[in-house]
Design a protein around this motif. Sequence first.
Motif, short mmCIF file in Angstrom:
data_model
loop_
_atom_site.label_atom_id
_atom_site.label_comp_id
_atom_site.label_asym_id
_atom_site.label_seq_id
_atom_site.Cartn_x
_atom_site.Cartn_y
_atom_site.Cartn_z
N LEU A 39 1.38 -0.92 -2.89
CA LEU A 39 1.91 0.40 -2.56
C LEU A 39 0.75 1.33 -2.27
CD1 LEU A 39 4.37 0.72 -5.58
CD2 LEU A 39 4.96 0.05 -3.27
N GLY B 252 4.24 8.01 1.02
CA GLY B 252 4.10 6.58 0.97
C GLY B 252 3.61 6.04 2.31
N THR C 199 4.93 1.40 2.05
CA THR C 199 5.77 1.26 0.86
C THR C 199 7.09 0.62 1.26
OG1 THR C 199 6.57 3.52 1.17
CG2 THR C 199 4.78 3.22 -0.40
#
Length: 142
Positions: A66, A83, A86
Motif C-alpha cells: 500500500l 492512496g 491501493t
Amino acid sequence: MAVQFESSVKHIPYSQERVYNKLSDLNNLNSVHDRLDEIKEKSGGKLEDMSFDQDSITIKVQGIALSLRIIEREPMKCIRFEGDKTPVPLNLWIQILPVSDSEAKIKVTIRAEVNMFMKAMVSKPLQDGVEKLADMLAVLPY
C-alpha cells in the motif's frame, strides 16, 4: 460508496509545531524504520516491510503493498494523503490540534471508496489500521 473510519484522539507530549514538522516530511520517520523489527512483532507479523521518502510511504501488509502520497499540507493543522497503488481508492489525513504550548492531540481518518460487498470485508481491517496508526504516531519521539 464512501466509508470513513476515525481513530480515537491521541495526546502527544510535544507541541503542535513539532508534531507537524516531523510528520509533514516523511524522511523524518527514520526512527520508525530503525524500529521496524519491533513494529513487525507488535503487528503480529502482519506488517512485512515499510519504506518512505519525503512525500510518500509504502507499507507491505500480508503480501499487499500500500502506497500513500502526501497531496496537501495545511501548516501545523493537517496532512492529507491519497492512496497510490491501493486495492481501493482511499484518502487518509492526520489532524493535529494544540492542547497547550507543549502538548498536541492528533486524530487519523481514512475515507475509502468501496461497494457494499467490499464494505463488509474492509471495515474491521481499516478501523483497526487507523487506530494502530494513531497509536504508533502517538508514541513517536518528536
